[in-house]
Scaffold this motif. Structure first.
Motif, short mmCIF file in Angstrom:
data_model
loop_
_atom_site.label_atom_id
_atom_site.label_comp_id
_atom_site.label_asym_id
_atom_site.label_seq_id
_atom_site.Cartn_x
_atom_site.Cartn_y
_atom_site.Cartn_z
N LEU A 177 0.95 -0.95 0.05
CA LEU A 177 0.00 0.04 0.00
C LEU A 177 0.86 1.27 -0.01
N ALA A 178 0.59 2.28 -0.84
CA ALA A 178 1.35 3.50 -0.92
C ALA A 178 0.41 4.54 -0.75
N THR A 179 0.76 5.60 -0.06
CA THR A 179 -0.03 6.74 0.49
C THR A 179 0.92 8.05 0.70
N THR A 180 0.16 9.17 0.29
CA THR A 180 0.94 10.41 0.76
C THR A 180 0.25 11.05 1.87
N GLU A 181 -0.80 10.54 2.31
CA GLU A 181 -1.67 10.91 3.59
C GLU A 181 -1.98 9.90 4.50
N VAL A 182 -0.94 9.25 5.14
CA VAL A 182 -1.13 8.33 6.12
C VAL A 182 -1.95 8.50 7.25
N GLN A 183 -2.55 9.75 7.44
CA GLN A 183 -3.20 10.02 8.72
C GLN A 183 -4.56 9.68 8.33
N LYS A 184 -4.87 9.51 6.89
CA LYS A 184 -6.18 9.25 6.58
C LYS A 184 -6.46 7.60 6.29
N VAL A 185 -5.35 7.03 6.63
CA VAL A 185 -5.61 5.33 6.61
C VAL A 185 -6.10 4.87 8.07
N PRO A 186 -7.01 4.05 8.18
CA PRO A 186 -7.57 3.55 9.67
C PRO A 186 -6.25 2.87 10.21
N ALA A 187 -6.41 3.28 11.52
CA ALA A 187 -5.18 2.33 12.34
C ALA A 187 -5.08 0.86 12.25
N THR A 188 -6.52 0.62 11.94
CA THR A 188 -6.70 -0.95 11.84
C THR A 188 -5.82 -1.74 10.52
N ILE A 189 -6.01 -0.88 9.59
CA ILE A 189 -5.04 -1.09 8.58
C ILE A 189 -3.47 -1.00 8.70
N ILE A 190 -2.91 0.24 9.26
CA ILE A 190 -1.97 0.34 9.43
C ILE A 190 -1.14 -0.85 10.51
N SER A 191 -1.94 -1.18 11.50
CA SER A 191 -1.37 -2.30 12.36
C SER A 191 -1.40 -3.65 11.84
N ARG A 192 -1.83 -3.80 10.55
CA ARG A 192 -1.70 -5.01 9.84
C ARG A 192 -0.53 -5.07 8.78
N THR A 193 0.34 -4.02 8.88
CA THR A 193 1.36 -4.04 7.72
C THR A 193 2.51 -3.63 8.29
N GLN A 194 3.69 -3.69 7.64
CA GLN A 194 4.89 -3.24 8.12
C GLN A 194 4.93 -1.67 7.17
N ARG A 195 5.05 -0.72 8.16
CA ARG A 195 5.33 0.67 7.72
C ARG A 195 6.65 1.13 7.61
N PHE A 196 6.88 1.90 6.29
CA PHE A 196 8.08 2.54 5.97
C PHE A 196 7.81 3.71 5.57
N ASP A 197 8.44 4.77 6.21
CA ASP A 197 8.26 6.08 6.01
C ASP A 197 9.38 6.82 4.95
N PHE A 198 9.08 7.29 3.63
CA PHE A 198 9.92 7.76 2.72
C PHE A 198 10.18 9.28 3.06
N LYS A 199 11.31 9.83 3.21
CA LYS A 199 11.60 11.22 3.51
C LYS A 199 11.76 11.74 2.42
N ARG A 200 11.45 13.31 2.64
CA ARG A 200 11.98 14.31 1.48
C ARG A 200 13.38 13.95 1.03
N ILE A 201 13.87 14.13 -0.15
CA ILE A 201 15.09 14.00 -0.64
C ILE A 201 15.96 15.04 -0.36
N ALA A 202 17.12 15.00 0.20
CA ALA A 202 18.05 16.23 0.42
C ALA A 202 18.16 16.89 -0.96
N THR A 203 18.57 18.17 -0.98
CA THR A 203 18.83 19.11 -2.03
C THR A 203 20.17 18.35 -2.63
N GLU A 204 21.19 18.17 -1.87
CA GLU A 204 22.49 17.79 -2.39
C GLU A 204 22.43 16.36 -3.24
N THR A 205 21.45 15.62 -2.56
CA THR A 205 21.25 14.14 -3.32
C THR A 205 20.63 14.43 -4.58
#
Length: 613
Positions: free
Chosen positions: A154-182
């Motif tokens: 599952l992919a989303t830009t607004e994780v706060q709108k995903v129910p907690a019952t869904i989140i608790s059944r997955t492995q969550r990975f948070d992608f961060k903003r990429i640094a300017t230098e990168t």
């Protein structure tokens, strides 16, 4: 073959190509190496940071029979079919257009069947937060107990709108903003591979405009290449992004700092006529002013290309504008930026902004300097003032030696009461008292338990306003009172009707019934609470105490009874009421109260009731 955009041509095909997300890629590779593959993953983060690309790479890696060190080979038939999007066992779904219950039920039914070619059937659901409530409920059971051959990503830009019952059944990975230098390094690699020349300042500008998104950066780079005939220059990048050059910003800031309103307005109109974006105008100014502050502390901290494009001019401007003035400019710019989002005439707001910035020093320094400019005191008056002050100091010293307080007179005028900051927003005491009349400890505990979930449901700006220094302090079944530690934040939130409506709507979802929200500053809350307790002494008749007019028998109590009273510790009904309202926050100070039958002393006992928070 038709032309493909850069972000499609250079889409990562291996975890090593997914730059800026090393923590995520290393974790996924280790899971593949050790064969600890989960049945469901949740990729969250801003747009263009690699969520969908990582999902496709993971789908290839779990099905590749020749993977090495957790990486897919990208040469076998399975890998090539997934890359081309023609493998039926890897299904990519856009939840924005397939968000109904029927679509998810179809997925649930087909997930039971084994894959035809690959080892795993992989479902990639993009923008999963767009699913309806019914669709989420239909997905729950499958996520909890999926078939052994199925993996959900599952992919989303607004994780706060995903129910907690869904989140608790997955492995969550948070992608961060990429640094300017990168981002700059990645664009340099791509342009060198394409054998295209470029200016380093142009790539820095593009990376800043992308705001941490690699896809956005490559899209802007694509436009610059088309505009500039396969050469990336700073001028072309400025034109495509609608940004202002460092030279223009320097001239503008010098004009408004010197109070030259006409020159500032001319620069604004010239840039708007050249097609510059008003929002980008303010954003560039904010970045420029931020780098002014950082450069003064350490030149290496200034990250934007403005500080590196012309260091000499940048350093000279720092000498002309002090930090206090920069802070004031940033405050004005932030206010105008918020107003630009709701107007169809941004040029008017930029003109008003220019006038504000140009008259800022007059507004700040004018009132303070006016009295001195109007009438300078004569030397004789200064001498008299000094003598008066010396006499006052001598009187104070004499009083300190004698141990007595100084007499009221000229010396007493030296003392000044510290100014108190009063909020400008009126607190609706009638509504708050109504809440307190129905408030219970259980309602407050319920609200406190879901307060964190409520904050997660708000957007970033709204969450920032309520995240620090706020907490529910009283709650009834239909309303809640929220206290603010900082008066400034209370004033901003109390005036924000949109935020109030959003909080009430989210509370309605969490609590299951309509909820009203009332805000109070922390400095006023103890007095509001105390006044309510004094005005509503509920429980006197219940405790068996006579009213003040019927108190002769109580007043004529025997000495033995009176002496035993402290040991009996009679219950104060006001204390019971306070505990019922505020629960464990209540402390009772028995040292400041005495048992008596008079109503005046009963009021004094109320002063001994303290509440924490």
């Amino acid at each position: 073959m038709a032309y493909q955009a850069l972000y499609r041509v250079w889409r990562p095909q291996r975890f090593a190509d997914l730059v800026g997300q090393e923590t995520v890629t290393q974790t996924l590779k280790n899971a593949l190496i050790t064969d600890q593959i989960s049945h469901a993953y949740l990729f969250t983060g801003p747009r263009g940071t690699g969520k969908t690309s990582a999902a496709k790479i993971l789908a290839k890696a779990v099905n590749c029979r020749y993977r090495e060190d957790g990486e897919p080979c990208n040469k076998c038939e399975t890998c090539q079919a997934i890359t081309a999007g023609r493998l039926g066992d890897v299904i990519e779904i856009d939840a924005a257009s397939n968000n109904g219950v029927d679509e998810i039920r179809d997925i649930r039914d087909k997930a039971k069947y084994a894959p035809t070619v690959a080892d795993y059937k992989v479902y990639i659901i993009d923008e999963v937060h767009m699913l309806s409530t019914g669709a989420f409920n239909a997905l729950l059971k499958t996520l909890e107990e999926p078939p052994a051959h199925v993996i959900f990503i599952l992919a989303t830009t607004e994780v706060q709108k995903v129910p907690a019952t869904i989140i608790s059944r997955t492995q969550r990975f948070d992608f961060k903003r990429i640094a300017t230098e990168t981002i700059v390094a990645r664009m340099q690699y791509i342009l060198k591979d394409m054998q295209i020349t470029f200016d380093d300042a142009a790539l820095e500008l593009i990376a800043n405009a992308a705001a941490g998104g690699m896809r956005d950066a490559l899209s802007i780079l694509d436009q610059v290449l088309s505009f500039g005939a396969d050469h990336v220059t700073l001028a072309n990048a400025l034109t495509v992004t609608g940004s202002l050059s460092g030279d223009t910003l320097t001239k503008y800031l010098r004009a408004v700092n010197a109070g030259e309103t006409g020159n500032g307005l001319t620069i604004v109109q010239t840039e708007l006529a050249a097609g510059k974006d008003p929002n980008q105008f303010i954003t560039n100014l904010l970045i420029f002013l931020r780098d002014l502050l950082l450069y003064r502390q350490d030149p290496h901290l200034a990250r934007s290309f403005y500080a590196t494009q012309d260091p000499a001019a940048f350093a000279e401007l720092i000498k002309q504008i002090d930090d206090t003035r920069v802070y004031q400019m940033i405050d004005v710019l932030t206010d105008v930026q918020e107003q630009l989002r709701q107007t169809t005439h941004p040029d008017v707001y930029l003109d008003v902004l220019t006038v504000k910035l140009a008259t800022l020093s007059q507004t700040v320094a004018g009132p303070a300097a006016a009295p001195a400019a109007q009438s300078a005191p004569a030397p004789e008056a200064l001498t008299e003032t000094i003598k008066s002050l010396e006499q006052q100091v001598a009187a104070l010293q004499q009083a300190a030696k004698g141990g007595a307080a100084p007499a009221a007179g000229p010396a007493a005028a030296v003392k000044r009461k510290a100014p108190q900051r009063h909020t400008k927003v009126h607190v609706n005491l009638e509504e708050i008292n109504t809440v307190l009349g129905q408030a219970t400890r259980q309602n407050l505990a319920n609200l406190q338990s879901i307060w964190g979930d409520l904050l997660n449901m708000l957007d970033v700006g709204q969450r920032a306003m309520l995240h620090v220094g706020t907490k529910p302090v009283a709650a009834s079944p239909e309303a809640v009172v929220v206290s603010f530690d900082y008066p400034m934040m209370f004033e901003r939130v109390a005036k924000d009707q949109v935020l109030r409506e959003q909080v009430e709507a989210d509370l309605n979802k969490l609590a299951g019934n309509p909820m009203h929200v009332y805000f109070v500053p922390k400095e006023q809350w103890p007095q509001i609470r105390k006044n309510y307790l004094l005005a509503h002494p509920v429980g006197k008749q219940k405790s068996g105490r006579p009213a003040p007019g019927d108190a002769p028998t109580s007043a004529a109590a025997s000495p033995a009874t009176a002496s035993a009273a402290p040991a009996a510790a009679p219950v104060n009904p006001l204390v019971d009421k306070a505990k019922a309202l505020f629960g464990s926050f209540v402390e009772v100070d028995n040292g400041s109260s005495k048992q008596t039958a008079s109503s005046d002393n009963n009021q004094k006992q109320t002063d001994g009731v303290k509440t924490n928070g």
